[in-house]
Scaffold this active site. Sequence first.
Site, PDB file in Angstrom:
ATOM      1  N   HIS A  97      35.742  61.293 -35.152  1.00 25.06           N
ATOM      2  CA  HIS A  97      36.339  61.007 -33.845  1.00 25.06           C
ATOM      3  C   HIS A  97      35.778  61.954 -32.790  1.00 25.06           C
ATOM      4  CE1 HIS A  97      39.184  58.665 -36.116  1.00 25.06           C
ATOM      5  NE2 HIS A  97      39.584  59.723 -36.779  1.00 25.06           N
ATOM      6  N   GLU A 115      43.260  65.363 -35.498  1.00 21.77           N
ATOM      7  CA  GLU A 115      44.365  64.850 -36.299  1.00 21.77           C
ATOM      8  C   GLU A 115      44.674  65.809 -37.422  1.00 21.77           C
ATOM      9  OE1 GLU A 115      42.092  61.250 -37.175  1.00 21.77           O
ATOM     10  OE2 GLU A 115      42.206  61.717 -39.304  1.00 21.77           O
ATOM     11  N   HIS A 172      35.177  62.556 -42.006  1.00 23.29           N
ATOM     12  CA  HIS A 172      36.316  62.520 -42.927  1.00 23.29           C
ATOM     13  C   HIS A 172      36.647  61.102 -43.365  1.00 23.29           C
ATOM     14  CE1 HIS A 172      38.117  61.638 -38.997  1.00 23.29           C
ATOM     15  NE2 HIS A 172      39.006  60.938 -39.663  1.00 23.29           N
ATOM     16  N   ARG A 192      32.631  54.740 -37.123  1.00 25.39           N
ATOM     17  CA  ARG A 192      32.419  54.586 -38.565  1.00 25.39           C
ATOM     18  C   ARG A 192      31.005  55.000 -38.938  1.00 25.39           C
ATOM     19  NH1 ARG A 192      34.538  49.046 -38.341  1.00 25.39           N
ATOM     20  NH2 ARG A 192      36.762  49.437 -38.214  1.00 25.39           N
TER      21      ARG A 192
HETATM   22 ZN    ZN Z   1      40.454  59.651 -38.734  1.00 34.45          ZN
END
Ligand code: ZN
Length: 315
Positions: A97, A115, A172, A192
């Site tokens: 991200h 996150e 991740h 992605r």
């Molecule tokens: Zn993620």
Amino acid sequence: MNEPIFLTPSFQERIWGGTKLKSIYQYDIPSAQTGECWAISGHENGESTVISGEYSGEKLSDLWENHPELFGFYHSEKFPLLIKILDANYDLSVQVHPDDFFAKSLESDELGKTECWYIIDCEEDAEIVFGHHAQTKTELVTMIENNQWDDLLHRVKVHPGDFFYVPSGTVHAIGKGTLVLETQQSSDTTYRVYDYNRTGPDGERRELHLEKAVAVATVPHITKKVEPKICRVDEATITTFVEDQYFSVHKWEVHNRIELVQDQPFMLVSVLEGNGTIQVNHKAYPIKKGQHFILPYRMENFILNGFMSLIVSHP
Ligand code: ZN
């Protein structure tokens, strides 16, 4: 306002999703491929709605805009955090991200996405992808182009109760057989890197975003270690997993009774296990596993009664 604001989640179907959100939390899920419960969300792609009190029926984003006093006039254009429960029945794509800066320049009107994950439960051999072994961006590109996934990706075994802090830029993936509570910046931007060559519902491979992914990836990978701090207060155990610029995340394990103060702009609470009550100003609200609520600004002291495990976050 001095009462908790209860919310109803929204759900996202995913090719890697399953049925645990129903079997464990009794949520009314849209299909047997439900991957995400957006439990506390002001994000347009899946909003929470208030289901209690005088604001019942309002979307969280409207509450944020129209009643800043409930959130301590916290300075952010949009509700800044997003709380999810993820049921990874299969592997999630390997992804990365952007941070706030990249998100602003590459996407319109999105925040970056730092996150963190609390592993609620997992299968015995469950693992995650957490970082990679490339030393330079050139090496990263070469290893991606040559499909050297086993050499490139760093895998870590997970256990119930583990906590991982995943700053933007971290390559991740959550692995299959993992149930996760995620606390994140309110963003829905994912690049992605690798999707195991799977096809989506339309029979097509899901899109990859290699150029952007390489641009935002942290190379070499840096693991930001979190050292949980544990303290006992009354008949409760409070674990602080992380306190950083975007959010702080705690676990409150209540073994009967604890009295606390809401001393933050607002607090987000998810009940993972057990049940009991939250008592504010002589009024007790029943709470149970699977519920999510906000403690607004200047709510008074409150008392938690019962036996339960809660994940709590605040900006
Ligand atoms: Zn993620």
